[in-house]
Design a protein around this motif. Structure first.
Motif, PDB file in Angstrom:
ATOM      1  N   ALA A 115     -17.604  25.599 -15.943  1.00 40.94           N
ATOM      2  CA  ALA A 115     -16.144  25.560 -15.833  1.00 40.94           C
ATOM      3  C   ALA A 115     -15.635  24.241 -16.413  1.00 40.94           C
ATOM      4  CB  ALA A 115     -15.729  25.670 -14.368  1.00 40.94           C
ATOM      5  N   SER A 116     -14.448  24.274 -17.018  1.00 43.73           N
ATOM      6  CA  SER A 116     -13.948  23.036 -17.611  1.00 43.73           C
ATOM      7  C   SER A 116     -12.827  22.382 -16.810  1.00 43.73           C
ATOM      8  CB  SER A 116     -13.524  23.257 -19.058  1.00 43.73           C
ATOM      9  OG  SER A 116     -12.726  24.382 -19.161  1.00 43.73           O
ATOM     10  N   GLU A 117     -12.300  23.095 -15.786  1.00 47.19           N
ATOM     11  CA  GLU A 117     -11.249  22.503 -14.954  1.00 47.19           C
ATOM     12  C   GLU A 117     -11.440  22.948 -13.507  1.00 47.19           C
ATOM     13  OE1 GLU A 117      -7.444  23.671 -16.633  1.00 47.19           O
ATOM     14  OE2 GLU A 117      -8.035  22.923 -18.603  1.00 47.19           O
ATOM     15  N   ALA A 118     -10.932  22.135 -12.590  1.00 48.85           N
ATOM     16  CA  ALA A 118     -10.863  22.538 -11.184  1.00 48.85           C
ATOM     17  C   ALA A 118      -9.405  22.421 -10.764  1.00 48.85           C
ATOM     18  CB  ALA A 118     -11.732  21.640 -10.321  1.00 48.85           C
ATOM     19  N   TYR A 119      -8.958  23.305  -9.859  1.00 47.85           N
ATOM     20  CA  TYR A 119      -7.586  23.190  -9.371  1.00 47.85           C
ATOM     21  C   TYR A 119      -7.475  23.680  -7.943  1.00 47.85           C
ATOM     22  CZ  TYR A 119      -6.239  28.176  -9.683  1.00 47.85           C
ATOM     23  OH  TYR A 119      -6.119  29.527  -9.482  1.00 47.85           O
ATOM     24  N   LEU A 120      -6.342  23.372  -7.319  1.00 50.82           N
ATOM     25  CA  LEU A 120      -6.096  23.770  -5.928  1.00 50.82           C
ATOM     26  C   LEU A 120      -4.606  23.676  -5.646  1.00 50.82           C
ATOM     27  CD1 LEU A 120      -5.452  20.829  -4.458  1.00 50.82           C
ATOM     28  CD2 LEU A 120      -7.898  20.572  -4.719  1.00 50.82           C
ATOM     29  N   GLU A 121      -4.204  24.258  -4.535  1.00 52.10           N
ATOM     30  CA  GLU A 121      -2.840  24.063  -4.035  1.00 52.10           C
ATOM     31  C   GLU A 121      -2.930  23.319  -2.713  1.00 52.10           C
ATOM     32  OE1 GLU A 121      -3.938  27.360  -4.215  1.00 52.10           O
ATOM     33  OE2 GLU A 121      -3.291  27.859  -6.247  1.00 52.10           O
ATOM     34  N   VAL A 122      -1.932  22.479  -2.471  1.00 55.35           N
ATOM     35  CA  VAL A 122      -1.908  21.704  -1.223  1.00 55.35           C
ATOM     36  C   VAL A 122      -0.459  21.566  -0.763  1.00 55.35           C
ATOM     37  CG1 VAL A 122      -1.935  19.493  -2.517  1.00 55.35           C
ATOM     38  CG2 VAL A 122      -2.666  19.525  -0.127  1.00 55.35           C
ATOM     39  N   ARG A 123      -0.237  21.617   0.554  1.00 50.93           N
ATOM     40  CA  ARG A 123       1.121  21.447   1.093  1.00 50.93           C
ATOM     41  C   ARG A 123       1.671  20.073   0.682  1.00 50.93           C
ATOM     42  NH1 ARG A 123       2.835  24.786   5.463  1.00 50.93           N
ATOM     43  NH2 ARG A 123       1.307  26.451   5.728  1.00 50.93           N
ATOM     44  N   VAL A 124       2.938  20.050   0.296  1.00 49.62           N
ATOM     45  CA  VAL A 124       3.522  18.775  -0.143  1.00 49.62           C
ATOM     46  C   VAL A 124       3.521  17.741   0.986  1.00 49.62           C
ATOM     47  CG1 VAL A 124       4.912  19.793  -1.994  1.00 49.62           C
ATOM     48  CG2 VAL A 124       5.905  19.562   0.300  1.00 49.62           C
ATOM     49  N   SER A 125       3.450  18.202   2.247  1.00 46.39           N
ATOM     50  CA  SER A 125       3.432  17.268   3.388  1.00 46.39           C
ATOM     51  C   SER A 125       2.020  16.784   3.743  1.00 46.39           C
ATOM     52  CB  SER A 125       4.014  17.961   4.626  1.00 46.39           C
ATOM     53  OG  SER A 125       3.176  19.035   5.022  1.00 46.39           O
ATOM     54  N   ASN A 126       1.000  17.308   3.086  1.00 46.56           N
ATOM     55  CA  ASN A 126      -0.387  17.009   3.484  1.00 46.56           C
ATOM     56  C   ASN A 126      -0.895  15.745   2.781  1.00 46.56           C
ATOM     57  OD1 ASN A 126      -3.022  17.053   4.355  1.00 46.56           O
ATOM     58  ND2 ASN A 126      -3.372  19.222   3.874  1.00 46.56           N
ATOM     59  N   ALA A 127      -0.341  14.607   3.215  1.00 49.42           N
ATOM     60  CA  ALA A 127      -0.662  13.330   2.563  1.00 49.42           C
ATOM     61  C   ALA A 127      -2.159  13.005   2.549  1.00 49.42           C
ATOM     62  CB  ALA A 127       0.143  12.208   3.232  1.00 49.42           C
ATOM     63  N   PRO A 128      -2.893  13.234   3.664  1.00 51.02           N
ATOM     64  CA  PRO A 128      -4.328  12.907   3.614  1.00 51.02           C
ATOM     65  C   PRO A 128      -5.059  13.674   2.518  1.00 51.02           C
ATOM     66  CG  PRO A 128      -3.636  13.274   5.883  1.00 51.02           C
ATOM     67  CD  PRO A 128      -2.475  13.650   5.011  1.00 51.02           C
ATOM     68  N   ALA A 129      -4.790  14.968   2.413  1.00 49.22           N
ATOM     69  CA  ALA A 129      -5.494  15.785   1.413  1.00 49.22           C
ATOM     70  C   ALA A 129      -5.075  15.384  -0.008  1.00 49.22           C
ATOM     71  CB  ALA A 129      -5.224  17.267   1.664  1.00 49.22           C
ATOM     72  N   ILE A 130      -3.781  15.125  -0.202  1.00 42.97           N
ATOM     73  CA  ILE A 130      -3.308  14.733  -1.545  1.00 42.97           C
ATOM     74  C   ILE A 130      -4.009  13.438  -1.972  1.00 42.97           C
ATOM     75  CG2 ILE A 130      -1.284  13.961  -2.860  1.00 42.97           C
ATOM     76  CD1 ILE A 130       0.362  15.930  -0.997  1.00 42.97           C
ATOM     77  N   LYS A 131      -4.129  12.509  -1.023  1.00 45.74           N
ATOM     78  CA  LYS A 131      -4.798  11.228  -1.297  1.00 45.74           C
ATOM     79  C   LYS A 131      -6.265  11.450  -1.696  1.00 45.74           C
ATOM     80  CE  LYS A 131      -4.459   6.976  -1.524  1.00 45.74           C
ATOM     81  NZ  LYS A 131      -4.842   5.753  -0.923  1.00 45.74           N
ATOM     82  N   LEU A 132      -6.921  12.310  -0.917  1.00 39.26           N
ATOM     83  CA  LEU A 132      -8.325  12.652  -1.200  1.00 39.26           C
ATOM     84  C   LEU A 132      -8.467  13.208  -2.620  1.00 39.26           C
ATOM     85  CD1 LEU A 132     -11.271  13.635  -0.260  1.00 39.26           C
ATOM     86  CD2 LEU A 132     -10.111  15.732   0.460  1.00 39.26           C
ATOM     87  N   TYR A 133      -7.601  14.147  -2.972  1.00 39.67           N
ATOM     88  CA  TYR A 133      -7.712  14.781  -4.299  1.00 39.67           C
ATOM     89  C   TYR A 133      -7.407  13.768  -5.408  1.00 39.67           C
ATOM     90  CZ  TYR A 133      -7.415  18.956  -1.333  1.00 39.67           C
ATOM     91  OH  TYR A 133      -7.624  19.898  -0.352  1.00 39.67           O
ATOM     92  N   GLU A 134      -6.415  12.922  -5.175  1.00 40.81           N
ATOM     93  CA  GLU A 134      -6.097  11.908  -6.199  1.00 40.81           C
ATOM     94  C   GLU A 134      -7.277  10.961  -6.405  1.00 40.81           C
ATOM     95  OE1 GLU A 134      -2.378  10.354  -4.727  1.00 40.81           O
ATOM     96  OE2 GLU A 134      -1.210  11.658  -6.077  1.00 40.81           O
ATOM     97  N   LYS A 135      -7.931  10.593  -5.298  1.00 43.32           N
ATOM     98  CA  LYS A 135      -9.100   9.706  -5.411  1.00 43.32           C
ATOM     99  C   LYS A 135     -10.199  10.327  -6.259  1.00 43.32           C
ATOM    100  CE  LYS A 135      -9.678   6.309  -1.802  1.00 43.32           C
ATOM    101  NZ  LYS A 135     -10.406   5.910  -0.595  1.00 43.32           N
ATOM    102  N   LEU A 136     -10.279  11.671  -6.210  1.00 43.28           N
ATOM    103  CA  LEU A 136     -11.319  12.362  -6.971  1.00 43.28           C
ATOM    104  C   LEU A 136     -10.855  12.714  -8.386  1.00 43.28           C
ATOM    105  CD1 LEU A 136     -12.707  14.510  -4.064  1.00 43.28           C
ATOM    106  CD2 LEU A 136     -14.017  12.881  -5.423  1.00 43.28           C
ATOM    107  N   GLY A 137      -9.664  12.271  -8.760  1.00 39.72           N
ATOM    108  CA  GLY A 137      -9.212  12.455 -10.135  1.00 39.72           C
ATOM    109  C   GLY A 137      -8.301  13.644 -10.373  1.00 39.72           C
ATOM    110  N   PHE A 138      -7.877  14.317  -9.310  1.00 42.11           N
ATOM    111  CA  PHE A 138      -6.917  15.410  -9.482  1.00 42.11           C
ATOM    112  C   PHE A 138      -5.530  14.819  -9.709  1.00 42.11           C
ATOM    113  CE2 PHE A 138     -10.378  17.574  -7.460  1.00 42.11           C
ATOM    114  CZ  PHE A 138     -10.269  18.914  -7.802  1.00 42.11           C
TER     115      PHE A 138
END
Ligand code: ACO
Ligand code: ZN
Length: 162
Positions: A115-138
């Motif tokens: 696979a050449s890309e990974a993606y996901l959806e996350v609630r706009v209020s879910n700051a911990p998860a958004i932070k986690l994904y950003e740390k991993l390069g999303f």
């Protein structure tokens, strides 16, 4: 819990599913029937992982493989890993477990599925998860209005794998 706990990340198997479903219900408002979990295990078992601490399951990540338009190269068709659901039990958070689970998935998406890309959806209020994904390069690709049943918006976040 002591700080020297042993975390093991391994592929999910059928006997894990009841525990995975229990963690999903405990941690997230989006739930799925047993058939959904089993189908993903059978079709995409190389990107469905559990995390164990002292022989009990404390987290999981479930992914499926899709083909479609690239989020980074419009008009290009690519194979994508769709990270559908990830959760870690509350008492086991902030110890890197979700990072380990996602790293295992991101690796396997490349070597098992090409696979050449990974993606996901996350609630706009879910700051911990958004932070986690950003740390991993999303990165945030777009906002999906009223994506969830309760009306909340989602961010679609994606990462290029190669
Ligand atoms: N507040 C701020 N930043 C956070 C938090 C938090 N509560 N949790 C994680 N992070 C960020 C931090 O930068 C953290 O690094 P640090 O601890 O060194 O500061 C980084 O993410 C990595 O954290 P991990 O320890 O790897 O993440 P954890 O194992 O705690 O799991 C998760 C994170 C999965 C979001 C967990 O909080 C959880 O299960 N939440 C409920 C379920 C959920 O929201 N799942 C995601 C829904 S979207 C989807 O499934 C596609
Ligand atoms: Zn999704």
């Amino acid at each position: 819990m002591n700080s020297a706990m042993h975390i093991r990340i391994r592929p999910a198997s059928e006997k894990d599913i009841d525990y995975v479903i229990a963690i999903n219900i405990e941690c997230l408002p989006e739930h799925y029937p047993l058939s959904f979990w089993l189908e993903h295990l059978n079709k995409y078992g190389d990107v469905f992982y559990v995390a164990e601490v002292d022989d009990s399951i404390v987290g999981y990540v479930l992914t499926r493989i899709e083909e479609g338009e690239s989020f980074f190269d419009p008009n290009k068709k690519v194979k994508k890993g769709h990270i559908v659901s990830i959760a870690v039990r509350e008492g086991f958070r902030r110890r890197g477990i979700a990072t380990y689970l996602l790293s295992a998935v991101l690796g396997a998406l490349g070597y098992s599925y090409d696979a050449s890309e990974a993606y996901l959806e996350v609630r706009v209020s879910n700051a911990p998860a958004i932070k986690l994904y950003e740390k991993l390069g999303f990165v945030i690709i777009k906002r999906l209005e009223e994506y969830y049943l309760d009306g909340e918006d989602a961010y679609l976040m994606a990462k290029k794998l190669k």
